[in-house]
Design an enzyme around this catalytic site. Structure first.
Site, mmCIF file in Angstrom:
data_model
loop_
_atom_site.group_PDB
_atom_site.id
_atom_site.type_symbol
_atom_site.label_atom_id
_atom_site.label_comp_id
_atom_site.label_asym_id
_atom_site.label_seq_id
_atom_site.Cartn_x
_atom_site.Cartn_y
_atom_site.Cartn_z
ATOM 1 N N LYS A 152 0.815 -1.214 0.000
ATOM 2 C CA LYS A 152 0.000 0.000 0.000
ATOM 3 C C LYS A 152 0.850 1.266 0.000
ATOM 4 O O LYS A 152 0.432 2.288 -0.547
ATOM 5 C CB LYS A 152 -0.977 -0.002 1.171
ATOM 6 C CG LYS A 152 -0.375 0.029 2.552
ATOM 7 C CD LYS A 152 -1.459 -0.055 3.613
ATOM 8 C CE LYS A 152 -0.859 0.033 5.018
ATOM 9 N NZ LYS A 152 0.087 -1.076 5.308
ATOM 10 N N ARG A 197 -6.000 3.358 12.080
ATOM 11 C CA ARG A 197 -5.648 1.989 12.428
ATOM 12 C C ARG A 197 -6.599 1.387 13.461
ATOM 13 O O ARG A 197 -6.385 0.265 13.904
ATOM 14 C CB ARG A 197 -4.216 1.932 12.953
ATOM 15 C CG ARG A 197 -3.180 2.189 11.882
ATOM 16 C CD ARG A 197 -1.787 1.937 12.390
ATOM 17 N NE ARG A 197 -0.808 2.098 11.325
ATOM 18 C CZ ARG A 197 0.498 1.929 11.489
ATOM 19 N NH1 ARG A 197 0.972 1.603 12.674
ATOM 20 N NH2 ARG A 197 1.328 2.087 10.478
ATOM 21 N N ARG A 236 13.352 -9.751 2.723
ATOM 22 C CA ARG A 236 14.021 -8.452 2.766
ATOM 23 C C ARG A 236 15.363 -8.543 3.487
ATOM 24 O O ARG A 236 15.503 -9.225 4.492
ATOM 25 C CB ARG A 236 13.152 -7.435 3.505
ATOM 26 C CG ARG A 236 11.941 -6.957 2.772
ATOM 27 C CD ARG A 236 11.169 -5.993 3.652
ATOM 28 N NE ARG A 236 9.925 -5.550 3.027
ATOM 29 C CZ ARG A 236 8.972 -4.894 3.673
ATOM 30 N NH1 ARG A 236 9.134 -4.609 4.965
ATOM 31 N NH2 ARG A 236 7.867 -4.530 3.058
ATOM 32 N N ARG A 275 16.101 -7.687 9.441
ATOM 33 C CA ARG A 275 15.571 -7.081 10.655
ATOM 34 C C ARG A 275 14.696 -8.087 11.396
ATOM 35 O O ARG A 275 14.047 -8.939 10.774
ATOM 36 C CB ARG A 275 14.755 -5.835 10.310
ATOM 37 C CG ARG A 275 15.595 -4.705 9.740
ATOM 38 C CD ARG A 275 14.771 -3.493 9.400
ATOM 39 N NE ARG A 275 13.785 -3.761 8.356
ATOM 40 C CZ ARG A 275 13.224 -2.818 7.606
ATOM 41 N NH1 ARG A 275 13.570 -1.549 7.773
ATOM 42 N NH2 ARG A 275 12.338 -3.125 6.687
ATOM 43 N N ARG A 300 2.721 -10.053 13.403
ATOM 44 C CA ARG A 300 2.296 -8.718 12.987
ATOM 45 C C ARG A 300 0.984 -8.778 12.201
ATOM 46 O O ARG A 300 0.107 -7.910 12.363
ATOM 47 C CB ARG A 300 3.379 -8.062 12.125
ATOM 48 C CG ARG A 300 4.648 -7.681 12.891
ATOM 49 C CD ARG A 300 5.766 -7.312 11.932
ATOM 50 N NE ARG A 300 5.452 -6.116 11.147
ATOM 51 C CZ ARG A 300 6.157 -5.731 10.067
ATOM 52 N NH1 ARG A 300 7.196 -6.456 9.662
ATOM 53 N NH2 ARG A 300 5.820 -4.646 9.418
#
Length: 222
Positions: free
Chosen positions: A13, A88, A127, A161, A172
């Protein structure tokens, strides 16, 4: 045009928000960016936000709302904006409705990016970030470095990370689903929610976004 983009981490997004903002000449308002601006500027709101960010706590709805209110009342968003990462929670969604009413405006649409959980895990889990100051991001599948483990730009070490590890990503996603489901229901009941398939290439998703907004083929501001 005033659009809210909803979607889990890794749904793309942010990329689509930037594309929409550039295409239609309106600001891209990311909650994270707005928070960092306030912290960097050392404002009263920024100092309050820093206390939460530094301790790893969630920034309260009231503080997020105050920061968003200040920006939405500014002349920079007179022609519209693309909101990314806000609201949120249902509390923030209702507050946003009030803020827009204060400015005599309303949302055009709310786009919810739908993507398979395992696809998100693949996207984020691949990533790698440069440990040096460059901070460049690579992806083992879609944008690998020329030399495995080394940054193409500065030769710095690449690492993953903690937030990008598969088990953390799944956590998450669970938190996102719990927090954002009420937001989606709020906008569905208001007749504003439109679902966008976030699978495929960036250009394919952009075409779906424009189609959802009824702007397919548009070349200028609506």
């Amino acid at each position: 045009m005033r659009v809210v983009l909803l979607g889990p981490p890794g749904a793309g997004k942010g990329t689509q928000a930037r594309r929409l903002a550039e295409r239609f000449g309106v600001p891209h308002l990311s909650t994270g960016d707005l928070l960092r601006e306030q912290v960097t500027a050392g404002t009263v709101l920024g100092r309050r936000a820093a206390d939460f960010l530094d301790s790893g706590r969630l920034v309260p709805d009231a503080l997020i709302t105050a920061i968003v209110r200040g920006r939405l009342h500014s002349s920079s968003v007179r022609d519209g904006c693309v909101l990314d990462g806000c609201p949120r929670s249902a509390v923030q969604a209702k507050a946003l409705e009030t803020i827009l009413a204060e400015t005599g405006t309303a949302l055009t649409a709310v786009l919810e990016f739908a993507v398979d959980e395992e696809e998100v895990v693949r996207r984020i889990g691949g990533r790698q970030v440069c440990r040096a100051d460059s901070g460049h991001i690579f992806h083992l599948r879609s944008a690998p470095p020329a030399v495995r483990g080394l940054c193409d730009h500065c030769g710095g070490e690449l690492y993953q990370r903690t937030d990008d590890r598969p088990d953390t990503v799944r956590q998450r996603l669970a938190v996102y689903a719990e927090q954002t489901a009420p937001v989606a229901r709020f906008y569905a009941e208001a007749g504003l929610l439109r679902t966008v398939d976030a699978a495929g290439t960036t250009d394919e998703v952009t075409r779906r976004v424009l189609g959802a907004l009824g702007l397919a083929g548009a070349g200028a501001r609506p």
